[in-house]
Design an enzyme around this catalytic site. Structure first.
Site, PDB file in Angstrom:
ATOM      1  CB  ILE A  54      -0.939  -0.016   1.224  1.00  0.00           C
ATOM      2  CG1 ILE A  54      -1.868   1.218   1.226  1.00  0.00           C
ATOM      3  CG2 ILE A  54      -0.182  -0.106   2.529  1.00  0.00           C
ATOM      4  CD1 ILE A  54      -2.915   1.177   2.347  1.00  0.00           C
ATOM      5  CB  SER A  55       1.252   4.041  -2.363  1.00  0.00           C
ATOM      6  OG  SER A  55       1.447   3.248  -3.503  1.00  0.00           O
ATOM      7  CD  GLN A  56       5.951   8.362   1.538  1.00  0.00           C
ATOM      8  OE1 GLN A  56       6.539   8.010   0.520  1.00  0.00           O
ATOM      9  NE2 GLN A  56       6.414   9.279   2.352  1.00  0.00           N
TER      10      GLN A  56
END
Length: 199
Positions: A54-56
């Site tokens: 899950i992206s920053q």
């Protein structure tokens, strides 16, 4: 970090109040594995299985900001992952079509989106590099995995005035903003990022 602390951090880098409000309204803890829920509001990527992350939140916010979304826009999201990026996009536009190549991740994303009360995302399992021709053209396209170039099929599915943002790997990985203007595609390389490969 909690929600308020994350938003305070993001405000130093993001100007779009709609994007900040969207991030604040999406319960990120619903999109990470249960054992990582305590880290959900940290400004870091987290593993979600199948070798994906899950992206920053800062990167999600920056990509959403670059897409300049309106409440009626039709958006293609390539690389569903946990569904978090699609959920933030969905708060900013009319409808999101999100494509994921891993059936298990897409199924988990469906559960996560339902738990977060997001109902304007259509999930599809398939090759995201091909886009979704049957729903094209799109007002905006978000690509959450890096390739050597933007897949031609995605650029072809960008409508008039459309915006596309993708990480592109060319020696180093950078965000690339593509805009369709007057029948031509303008490509603007931006800051460095780090994404998983686009397969």
């Amino acid at each position: 970090m909690d929600r308020e602390a994350l938003l305070a951090t993001l405000r130093r880098y993001l100007d779009d109040e709609r994007v900040l409000a969207a991030i604040e309204s999406v319960p990120r803890e619903k999109f990470v594995p249960e054992e990582l829920a305590a880290d959900a509001w940290d400004n870091i990527p987290l593993p979600i299985g199948c070798g994906q992350t899950i992206s920053q939140p800062l990167v999600v916010g920056r990509m959403c900001e670059l897409l300049e979304l309106s409440s009626t826009d039709r958006v293609l999201d390539v690389g569903t992952g946990s569904g978090y990026h699609a959920a933030v996009l969905a708060r900013l536009c009319g409808h999101v079509w999100s494509v994921e190549r891993h059936p298990a991740l897409s199924a988990q994303a469906a559960s996560n989106l339902a738990a977060a009360g997001v109902d304007n995302v259509t999930l599809l399992v398939g090759d995201g590099t091909l886009g979704v021709p049957g729903e094209a053209p799109f007002d905006a396209i978000n690509v959450a995995a890096a390739g050597a170039a933007v897949p031609p099929a995605l650029e072809a599915q960008l409508g008039p005035g459309g915006r596309l943002v993708a990480p592109v790997e060319n020696g180093d990985q950078r965000l690339l903003l593509v805009r369709r203007r007057d029948g031509t595609l303008e490509r603007t390389p931006l800051e460095r990022v780090r994404f998983v490969p686009l397969i």
